[in-house]
Scaffold this active site. Sequence first.
Site, PDB file in Angstrom:
ATOM      1  N   ILE A 117       0.821  -1.211   0.000  1.00 57.88           N
ATOM      2  CA  ILE A 117       0.000   0.000   0.000  1.00 57.88           C
ATOM      3  C   ILE A 117       0.854   1.260   0.000  1.00 57.88           C
ATOM      4  O   ILE A 117       0.366   2.354  -0.299  1.00 57.88           O
ATOM      5  CB  ILE A 117      -0.956  -0.003   1.216  1.00 57.88           C
ATOM      6  CG1 ILE A 117      -2.132   0.949   1.012  1.00 57.88           C
ATOM      7  CG2 ILE A 117      -0.242   0.346   2.502  1.00 57.88           C
ATOM      8  CD1 ILE A 117      -3.197   0.419   0.143  1.00 57.88           C
ATOM      9  N   HIS A 119       2.794   2.041  -2.163  1.00 57.31           N
ATOM     10  CA  HIS A 119       2.755   2.553  -3.537  1.00 57.31           C
ATOM     11  C   HIS A 119       1.455   3.322  -3.687  1.00 57.31           C
ATOM     12  O   HIS A 119       0.389   2.739  -3.822  1.00 57.31           O
ATOM     13  CB  HIS A 119       2.864   1.403  -4.536  1.00 57.31           C
ATOM     14  CG  HIS A 119       4.183   0.713  -4.465  1.00 57.31           C
ATOM     15  ND1 HIS A 119       5.233   1.033  -5.270  1.00 57.31           N
ATOM     16  CD2 HIS A 119       4.644  -0.226  -3.613  1.00 57.31           C
ATOM     17  CE1 HIS A 119       6.273   0.298  -4.956  1.00 57.31           C
ATOM     18  NE2 HIS A 119       5.944  -0.477  -3.946  1.00 57.31           N
ATOM     19  N   TYR A 127     -11.056  -5.251   1.223  1.00 56.65           N
ATOM     20  CA  TYR A 127     -12.061  -5.894   2.065  1.00 56.65           C
ATOM     21  C   TYR A 127     -12.002  -5.241   3.434  1.00 56.65           C
ATOM     22  O   TYR A 127     -10.936  -5.128   4.035  1.00 56.65           O
ATOM     23  CB  TYR A 127     -11.708  -7.369   2.161  1.00 56.65           C
ATOM     24  CG  TYR A 127     -12.751  -8.237   2.808  1.00 56.65           C
ATOM     25  CD1 TYR A 127     -13.762  -8.813   2.052  1.00 56.65           C
ATOM     26  CD2 TYR A 127     -12.703  -8.491   4.165  1.00 56.65           C
ATOM     27  CE1 TYR A 127     -14.709  -9.631   2.640  1.00 56.65           C
ATOM     28  CE2 TYR A 127     -13.648  -9.311   4.767  1.00 56.65           C
ATOM     29  CZ  TYR A 127     -14.658  -9.883   4.000  1.00 56.65           C
ATOM     30  OH  TYR A 127     -15.593 -10.688   4.595  1.00 56.65           O
ATOM     31  N   ARG A 130     -14.126  -3.699   9.149  1.00 58.80           N
ATOM     32  CA  ARG A 130     -15.109  -2.961   9.941  1.00 58.80           C
ATOM     33  C   ARG A 130     -16.510  -3.464   9.605  1.00 58.80           C
ATOM     34  O   ARG A 130     -17.392  -3.461  10.446  1.00 58.80           O
ATOM     35  CB  ARG A 130     -15.102  -1.451   9.615  1.00 58.80           C
ATOM     36  CG  ARG A 130     -13.955  -0.684  10.180  1.00 58.80           C
ATOM     37  CD  ARG A 130     -14.141   0.820   9.938  1.00 58.80           C
ATOM     38  NE  ARG A 130     -15.042   1.423  10.906  1.00 58.80           N
ATOM     39  CZ  ARG A 130     -15.515   2.672  10.815  1.00 58.80           C
ATOM     40  NH1 ARG A 130     -15.198   3.438   9.779  1.00 58.80           N
ATOM     41  NH2 ARG A 130     -16.296   3.164  11.739  1.00 58.80           N
ATOM     42  N   ARG A 231       9.589  -4.502  -6.607  1.00 60.30           N
ATOM     43  CA  ARG A 231       9.081  -5.685  -5.908  1.00 60.30           C
ATOM     44  C   ARG A 231       9.394  -7.001  -6.610  1.00 60.30           C
ATOM     45  O   ARG A 231       9.283  -8.061  -5.982  1.00 60.30           O
ATOM     46  CB  ARG A 231       7.576  -5.549  -5.692  1.00 60.30           C
ATOM     47  CG  ARG A 231       7.169  -4.312  -4.909  1.00 60.30           C
ATOM     48  CD  ARG A 231       7.899  -4.171  -3.585  1.00 60.30           C
ATOM     49  NE  ARG A 231       7.492  -2.968  -2.852  1.00 60.30           N
ATOM     50  CZ  ARG A 231       7.994  -2.606  -1.684  1.00 60.30           C
ATOM     51  NH1 ARG A 231       8.952  -3.304  -1.102  1.00 60.30           N
ATOM     52  NH2 ARG A 231       7.581  -1.505  -1.092  1.00 60.30           N
TER      53      ARG A 231
END
Lengths: 317, 317, 317, 317
Positions: A117, A119, A127, A130, A231
């Site tokens: 995240i 990036h 998903y 909460r 990555r």
Amino acid sequence: MIEPDATRLDPTLQAEIEALRGQTAATRRATVDAMEDILHQPFPVLDHGFVRVVDYMGDDGAVVQAARVSYGRGTRRVNEDRGLIRYLMRHRHTTPFEMAEIKYHIKLPIFVARQWIRHRTANVNEYSARYSVLDKEFYIPTPENLAAQSTDNRQGRGAVLEGAEAAEVLDLLRGDAMRCYGNYARMLGEDDDDRQGLARELARMNLTLNTYTQWYWKVDLHNLMHFLSLRADSHAQYEIRVYAEIMLDLMARWVPIVHEAFQDYRMGGMHLSRAGLAVVRRALAGEAVTQADSGLSPREWRELWQALGRPDPDAAG
Amino acid sequence: MIEPDATRLDPTLQAEIEALRGQTAATRRATVDAMEDILHQPFPVLDHGFVRVVDYMGDDGAVVQAARVSYGRGTRRVNEDRGLIRYLMRHRHTTPFEMAEIKYHIKLPIFVARQWIRHRTANVNEYSARYSVLDKEFYIPTPENLAAQSTDNRQGRGAVLEGAEAAEVLDLLRGDAMRCYGNYARMLGEDDDDRQGLARELARMNLTLNTYTQWYWKVDLHNLMHFLSLRADSHAQYEIRVYAEIMLDLMARWVPIVHEAFQDYRMGGMHLSRAGLAVVRRALAGEAVTQADSGLSPREWRELWQALGRPDPDAAG
Amino acid sequence: MIEPDATRLDPTLQAEIEALRGQTAATRRATVDAMEDILHQPFPVLDHGFVRVVDYMGDDGAVVQAARVSYGRGTRRVNEDRGLIRYLMRHRHTTPFEMAEIKYHIKLPIFVARQWIRHRTANVNEYSARYSVLDKEFYIPTPENLAAQSTDNRQGRGAVLEGAEAAEVLDLLRGDAMRCYGNYARMLGEDDDDRQGLARELARMNLTLNTYTQWYWKVDLHNLMHFLSLRADSHAQYEIRVYAEIMLDLMARWVPIVHEAFQDYRMGGMHLSRAGLAVVRRALAGEAVTQADSGLSPREWRELWQALGRPDPDAAG
Amino acid sequence: MIEPDATRLDPTLQAEIEALRGQTAATRRATVDAMEDILHQPFPVLDHGFVRVVDYMGDDGAVVQAARVSYGRGTRRVNEDRGLIRYLMRHRHTTPFEMAEIKYHIKLPIFVARQWIRHRTANVNEYSARYSVLDKEFYIPTPENLAAQSTDNRQGRGAVLEGAEAAEVLDLLRGDAMRCYGNYARMLGEDDDDRQGLARELARMNLTLNTYTQWYWKVDLHNLMHFLSLRADSHAQYEIRVYAEIMLDLMARWVPIVHEAFQDYRMGGMHLSRAGLAVVRRALAGEAVTQADSGLSPREWRELWQALGRPDPDAAG
């Protein structure tokens, strides 16, 4: 070439994918047959994860088309698409690569998602724990990926753990993930009429970081290549690299000419620092060079010769 | 409903579009028939400009699909797509709208492009006047758009210019644009063997800001709506608003449910400030309210009653 | 080292700067003496432009501080700030460089602003010609910058124009800019009671692209370096490069250690492609290499040997 | 007004802060006394978290300064800063607010960090568990924050848990976090010569999501307000809202005029949808309105009258 495999999906998602794959429509948009072949299908990653391409926009031609608008009449002489794409990649003209877009559905452990995240130039729908209850699925490394801490690199992995220590680690990971999930479910009290049930947004804090989550992730081709260059690199953590490697393979199907240029000019090759370039120049001129007079640190010196595939002149004897 | 019209395009682009429209392929991707109908076709704007949709990704369903991943089991009860989309729009859950994407080819005057480019969350490839020679096309307002400076608003337009002043303005705009372009071409010396020819990257500085440029512009649906909420607004400059209005019309074909929700919750309606809300509450309770005790400035007070479609109580006398 | 010079500013701005420079306050924030020395002062660029630093946040230490949070205990052993900064630069760990920020006031020709604004990861407030009247100032190149179009590079400059052609070009640029500005002022009719006056948002379209505009531009150190790596490069257009060169000089005063690492690892040095690296490896091993068996295009081959500072082996024979 | 409190910090950080607070320097930059007073000092949040301002750039005046460049001569008549700031806020002219910047050091539970990081327009350096070992600190809610799942809202909280269920939940949260951390430390084997020690990048996956992490977070004032409008809102999860509330309080010290305008035009007030506005208009005109003929869903209808502080006309009966 890797192959899709839907067996690990829950039956609801399997049925949904089959339904999606059964529908086709006629379109005037750029279409890539190799992508249509694998659209929606899951490619397995790690023990419970997957990558699915759920949509794409554009192809190699979209990059060319955008570049020809930018460079206008100036590009009429470059009459070959492959040449133009390689020219753009070589000279880091990045905006034409932003004109193609891809969207994935990905299932991945939370600690991998936390790295991913970072990036920021992508769109994400994750998903939400909460709203909903997470599945009972955790990442447990295979024995050959159970690496010790590297002793000479703060961020790396060393040898593979062995024997009793390895066995204990696997037991602990599995046991803690299971117990935490069990207590998460107990606190939620979803099937227990005697409990009020803790709010989902609170109960989730009891889960371990190897719990799987999932998201839709959409990105343009330029930012995808930036992600992959970091990555799919050998220094990336194994657990995110395996995702990147599959996405690199899928990119080869989607935009084969861009993929080839990306390998030639970005993933392959190396960057020479100012001092590193001076060393190479002197070595090519036949001069003797030593670390001491190179302007490089000992570590940079070692890495330079390793990258150049030549013996370290200082070590040569 | 607006209609495409290719007559203003140069024949090369006309032929290219016809060729593109002649090709169809089968796809498993989400496809919108109303978009396929107009794909690639130019919608005229101003005197020489146009908007063409050249690609799109996703439809109303893509927003729903992403939201259902985010909210997971939590959305099972919301079993109607329209309801979910309206819920997302009302509560400013913006990320699912980022999951659809659209790409335009646009021709527009440079001074409009300068305003447009301030929207940074999009991808752009603009025709480069470093590489190529710009076309001899300028924006000249029609007489009814030749507005005087507003006297009570620093940024707005007042009445339409009339008579001799209007005629002179049109002459000046046309004359200066033509002369500057003529000298631009002369300085380039492209057809003149006796001249070296000034570098294109320099010669372009002689052009006026109403010269047309063109670009590919790609944006996700969330950022498109942000752009449209500002640029299709009545306060936007006419010359950019006409582009936004066409794009709003095209959006209605692409994602009709999102478009309806956007009109209901974003474009329509109004924002009440803290003090404005207090005034409305008091008025609904039957209290007499005056600007003096409202906490609003005289201007805010006038704007509030105008937006509420009610006479100004202070003026009612 | 370049020096500030306020003589070209209008007296209002000169007075404002003097007032700002007369005020000091005590702060607990990281402070850089070399920046305080030049804060607010204008550095001249081109014929009417300037660059002023109007605020900054952080110093070399801010990068180190952020990196030490990221790498936590892991960085305790790296007890030297310079070493850490160079490590970060070498390995493209970019986020710590985002923790320092700088804000400029810049005056620049519109055609330069159009190129500059393509860097989207910055904050901008530009002087608005919808609200206000632009100054009567245009960029006219000096004779030695009046370059012809390059004959072998679609985007570059060739030799300097000479004689009658040069003189005519300067006359045309000056004459057209003056006439267009004069008619812009006339259409605005600001001092003419007999005219309604064209709306400013329309009149501006009559200006030429060498008219000066101005803006506040704020950027973090990482994105500044990205900008400088492209715009202080020898391939950048001269008219933007001169701005970048001054900003690079100012960066050396602000964050000297980051600046040194930037020069060593980014601006200096070179990138070897996969095939280029293979050629270097073979050459270092004493093999004879030719373009024909190199996997490089003739142009890449030439550029490689030029960058390596060695004679082209194919040409040697 | 909230007060800083350093007692919860580890002694190393306490000493570092004292040293930082002991240093002052003279600066020509905009300086805010109320920020200097609290610079570097920690404001406690939850059981182990904190927020510290570690740097800032600009003040209320920086917003005004940027706006005056944008609107140039056009703003000369608006001779009062407060009026200009309120005008900008009211009309959503957002770019001047991007010209001020703030940087925090924040300690927060991982599940809060996961929500926070979705705000992409900020700079972040997070403590890396690949490089370093996380502290043994977890978030455990106080009894009054131990809420049950809401029964009528998928994402919300209901009543507070009571009695045995509450006690058990607290035991489970505490026990699982402790056990997982203990096994994390055991797997790392840092003090155990008989173990190789699992790589840190792997061992971290055994931690629970309530483990504390920390980061530097830097953001401009416009994006900060966007963050606060979502996270200081009553619908935000309690565990992130308490951070936002402290940051809102700190914002009032930093830019008091912007803060007041933000409260008046963004945080206070409400948005009326197209149909909601029509209802208010009719009600103000004295018409009887019912949900059935309002165009609003029953839920929107209820929410409207609640926001307007008036009894539901349908229920009035």
